[in-house]
Design a protein around this motif. Structure first.
Motif, PDB file in Angstrom:
ATOM      1  N   GLU A 110       0.828  -1.199   0.000  1.00 53.33           N
ATOM      2  CA  GLU A 110       0.000   0.000   0.000  1.00 53.33           C
ATOM      3  C   GLU A 110       0.864   1.250   0.000  1.00 53.33           C
ATOM      4  O   GLU A 110       1.840   1.356   0.756  1.00 53.33           O
ATOM      5  CB  GLU A 110      -0.913   0.015   1.231  1.00 53.33           C
ATOM      6  CG  GLU A 110      -1.813   1.237   1.307  1.00 53.33           C
ATOM      7  CD  GLU A 110      -2.698   1.252   2.542  1.00 53.33           C
ATOM      8  OE1 GLU A 110      -3.536   2.167   2.645  1.00 53.33           O
ATOM      9  OE2 GLU A 110      -2.532   0.373   3.400  1.00 53.33           O
ATOM     10  N   GLY A 111       0.498   2.219  -0.839  1.00 53.14           N
ATOM     11  CA  GLY A 111       1.264   3.460  -0.896  1.00 53.14           C
ATOM     12  C   GLY A 111       2.708   3.173  -1.253  1.00 53.14           C
ATOM     13  O   GLY A 111       3.007   2.449  -2.209  1.00 53.14           O
ATOM     14  N   THR A 112       3.613   3.708  -0.471  1.00 52.31           N
ATOM     15  CA  THR A 112       5.042   3.466  -0.685  1.00 52.31           C
ATOM     16  C   THR A 112       5.620   2.552   0.387  1.00 52.31           C
ATOM     17  O   THR A 112       6.841   2.444   0.526  1.00 52.31           O
ATOM     18  CB  THR A 112       5.812   4.806  -0.700  1.00 52.31           C
ATOM     19  OG1 THR A 112       5.578   5.488   0.542  1.00 52.31           O
ATOM     20  CG2 THR A 112       5.348   5.673  -1.863  1.00 52.31           C
ATOM     21  N   THR A 113       4.731   1.895   1.146  1.00 52.35           N
ATOM     22  CA  THR A 113       5.150   0.953   2.184  1.00 52.35           C
ATOM     23  C   THR A 113       5.222  -0.444   1.601  1.00 52.35           C
ATOM     24  O   THR A 113       4.250  -0.929   1.003  1.00 52.35           O
ATOM     25  CB  THR A 113       4.177   0.967   3.371  1.00 52.35           C
ATOM     26  OG1 THR A 113       4.118   2.289   3.904  1.00 52.35           O
ATOM     27  CG2 THR A 113       4.631   0.004   4.457  1.00 52.35           C
ATOM     28  N   LEU A 114       6.356  -1.096   1.765  1.00 53.33           N
ATOM     29  CA  LEU A 114       6.549  -2.416   1.185  1.00 53.33           C
ATOM     30  C   LEU A 114       5.769  -3.458   1.964  1.00 53.33           C
ATOM     31  O   LEU A 114       5.837  -3.535   3.194  1.00 53.33           O
ATOM     32  CB  LEU A 114       8.034  -2.777   1.177  1.00 53.33           C
ATOM     33  CG  LEU A 114       8.427  -4.068   0.457  1.00 53.33           C
ATOM     34  CD1 LEU A 114       8.171  -3.951  -1.040  1.00 53.33           C
ATOM     35  CD2 LEU A 114       9.893  -4.410   0.715  1.00 53.33           C
ATOM     36  N   GLY A 115       5.004  -4.310   1.225  1.00 53.87           N
ATOM     37  CA  GLY A 115       4.331  -5.444   1.832  1.00 53.87           C
ATOM     38  C   GLY A 115       3.052  -5.083   2.560  1.00 53.87           C
ATOM     39  O   GLY A 115       2.571  -3.953   2.523  1.00 53.87           O
ATOM     40  N   GLY A 116       2.481  -6.094   3.226  1.00 54.05           N
ATOM     41  CA  GLY A 116       1.255  -5.904   3.996  1.00 54.05           C
ATOM     42  C   GLY A 116       0.010  -6.169   3.168  1.00 54.05           C
ATOM     43  O   GLY A 116       0.057  -6.477   1.981  1.00 54.05           O
ATOM     44  N   ALA A 117      -1.157  -6.052   3.825  1.00 53.99           N
ATOM     45  CA  ALA A 117      -2.435  -6.317   3.174  1.00 53.99           C
ATOM     46  C   ALA A 117      -2.826  -5.156   2.266  1.00 53.99           C
ATOM     47  O   ALA A 117      -2.644  -3.990   2.613  1.00 53.99           O
ATOM     48  CB  ALA A 117      -3.510  -6.554   4.229  1.00 53.99           C
ATOM     49  N   LEU A 118      -3.377  -5.481   1.117  1.00 49.39           N
ATOM     50  CA  LEU A 118      -3.753  -4.470   0.139  1.00 49.39           C
ATOM     51  C   LEU A 118      -4.898  -5.004  -0.704  1.00 49.39           C
ATOM     52  O   LEU A 118      -4.871  -6.159  -1.146  1.00 49.39           O
ATOM     53  CB  LEU A 118      -2.559  -4.154  -0.775  1.00 49.39           C
ATOM     54  CG  LEU A 118      -2.828  -3.289  -2.016  1.00 49.39           C
ATOM     55  CD1 LEU A 118      -3.219  -1.873  -1.609  1.00 49.39           C
ATOM     56  CD2 LEU A 118      -1.603  -3.267  -2.930  1.00 49.39           C
ATOM     57  N   SER A 119      -5.916  -4.178  -0.920  1.00 51.76           N
ATOM     58  CA  SER A 119      -6.990  -4.528  -1.849  1.00 51.76           C
ATOM     59  C   SER A 119      -7.070  -3.479  -2.941  1.00 51.76           C
ATOM     60  O   SER A 119      -6.895  -2.287  -2.687  1.00 51.76           O
ATOM     61  CB  SER A 119      -8.334  -4.637  -1.127  1.00 51.76           C
ATOM     62  OG  SER A 119      -8.719  -3.384  -0.590  1.00 51.76           O
ATOM     63  N   ILE A 120      -7.306  -3.937  -4.167  1.00 55.12           N
ATOM     64  CA  ILE A 120      -7.442  -3.049  -5.326  1.00 55.12           C
ATOM     65  C   ILE A 120      -8.742  -3.391  -6.031  1.00 55.12           C
ATOM     66  O   ILE A 120      -9.039  -4.571  -6.292  1.00 55.12           O
ATOM     67  CB  ILE A 120      -6.259  -3.192  -6.290  1.00 55.12           C
ATOM     68  CG1 ILE A 120      -4.938  -2.796  -5.601  1.00 55.12           C
ATOM     69  CG2 ILE A 120      -6.465  -2.334  -7.532  1.00 55.12           C
ATOM     70  CD1 ILE A 120      -3.710  -2.986  -6.476  1.00 55.12           C
ATOM     71  N   VAL A 121      -9.506  -2.355  -6.350  1.00 56.24           N
ATOM     72  CA  VAL A 121     -10.752  -2.518  -7.099  1.00 56.24           C
ATOM     73  C   VAL A 121     -10.434  -2.367  -8.581  1.00 56.24           C
ATOM     74  O   VAL A 121      -9.942  -1.316  -9.017  1.00 56.24           O
ATOM     75  CB  VAL A 121     -11.800  -1.474  -6.664  1.00 56.24           C
ATOM     76  CG1 VAL A 121     -13.069  -1.625  -7.500  1.00 56.24           C
ATOM     77  CG2 VAL A 121     -12.105  -1.603  -5.170  1.00 56.24           C
ATOM     78  N   VAL A 122     -10.700  -3.404  -9.345  1.00 61.54           N
ATOM     79  CA  VAL A 122     -10.404  -3.378 -10.775  1.00 61.54           C
ATOM     80  C   VAL A 122     -11.617  -2.795 -11.495  1.00 61.54           C
ATOM     81  O   VAL A 122     -12.620  -3.478 -11.721  1.00 61.54           O
ATOM     82  CB  VAL A 122     -10.067  -4.779 -11.306  1.00 61.54           C
ATOM     83  CG1 VAL A 122      -9.730  -4.724 -12.793  1.00 61.54           C
ATOM     84  CG2 VAL A 122      -8.896  -5.374 -10.518  1.00 61.54           C
ATOM     85  N   ASP A 123     -11.516  -1.518 -11.831  1.00 60.32           N
ATOM     86  CA  ASP A 123     -12.634  -0.803 -12.440  1.00 60.32           C
ATOM     87  C   ASP A 123     -12.423  -0.536 -13.921  1.00 60.32           C
ATOM     88  O   ASP A 123     -13.174   0.230 -14.523  1.00 60.32           O
ATOM     89  CB  ASP A 123     -12.888   0.519 -11.703  1.00 60.32           C
ATOM     90  CG  ASP A 123     -11.673   1.428 -11.674  1.00 60.32           C
ATOM     91  OD1 ASP A 123     -10.542   0.922 -11.760  1.00 60.32           O
ATOM     92  OD2 ASP A 123     -11.854   2.653 -11.565  1.00 60.32           O
TER      93      ASP A 123
END
Length: 261
Positions: A110-123
């Motif tokens: 997420e953002g410029t932070t490496l790793g971790g949980a992230l969700s993206i909406v494919v629009d």
């Protein structure tokens, strides 16, 4: 005077339609589409006449490598928002002005932070990309912005065209807003080195049967977890296009009848 490229390993053969007659110095052009980015293609053009085949002329051309964009948006952000992508992982580069079929997308947190949980909406309506790389111990969830399945078609380029790096996770788990990955290029290569989880809609799938010479490998560090009873869901392939390496894992859960891969 037909023009026939010579068949060599890893390439396609086709006949270019031409006129029935021509003169020395006559020019001919043919537009070839669907070529992978960052790839050198070699050609041999010969003339076939009643007396036989000419010695031919050879040449090569290299296709351009697409731009590389890193996800720098927040979790829950939209794929189709230019400001969520940047040419630099730390966000100091430039954002895209337009999409191209050869673009490379790197999702590393997420953002410029490496790793971790992230969700993206494919629009974006179903679309073609060059490559996608999910890296940096990122736990990524992709879902369509609508109940229509979003199909992401991979054209290919240098090195791996679909990369789920060891330590990273891809979740295609929406029951209603599915995502499908398919291949269309020549010699596409996919590596599942992390964890791929598929559940919910049976339209959530990675399908390796498209393109020419496609091979998706579940590496020794890779794991596929599915809870769907469908032969067209989760991970679809054939003997030439899908391989599980020694040490890889496939786990099928929540099924009391037939198990599918």
């Amino acid at each position: 005077m037909p023009v026939v490229p010579e068949v060599v390993e890893g390439t396609a053969s086709f006949t270019v339609p031409s006129t029935t007659s021509g003169t020395t110095g006559m020019s001919y052009s043919f537009v070839q589409t669907g070529l992978g980015a960052g790839t050198t293609f070699y050609y041999k053009v010969v003339a076939i006449v009643e007396a036989g085949q000419s010695t031919g002329v050879t040449g090569n051309v290299s296709t351009l490598v697409g731009a590389t964009y890193y996800w720098t948006g927040a979790t829950g952000g939209n794929w189709n928002t230019f400001a969520n992508w940047n040419t630099a992982a730390d966000g100091t580069g430039t954002i895209p002005a337009a999409w191209d079929n050869s673009d490379i997308y790197v999702i590393d947190g997420e953002g410029t932070t490496l790793g971790g949980a992230l969700s993206i909406v494919v629009d974006r309506t179903s679309f073609t990309i060059g490559q996608i790389r999910i890296i940096g111990n990122t736990n990524l969830t992709l879902a369509s912005s609508a109940t229509t399945t979003r199909t992401i078609t991979i054209l290919g380029g240098p090195n791996e065209d679909f990369l789920l790096e060891a330590g990273s996770t891809l979740n295609l788990t929406s029951a209603t807003n599915a995502i499908a990955f398919v291949f269309t290029g020549s010699g596409n290569a996919g590596i599942i080195g992390g964890t791929y989880i598929a559940s919910g809609s049976t339209s959530n799938v990675i399908n390796s049967t498209g393109g020419s010479g496609t091979l998706v490998v579940v590496a020794s560090t890779g794991s596929v977890i599915s809870s769907m009873n469908s032969s067209s869901a989760t991970l679809v392939g054939s003997m030439p296009t899908l391989r599980f390496e020694n040490g890889s894992n496939y786990n099928h859960a929540a099924s009391t009848t037939v198990n599918y891969i």
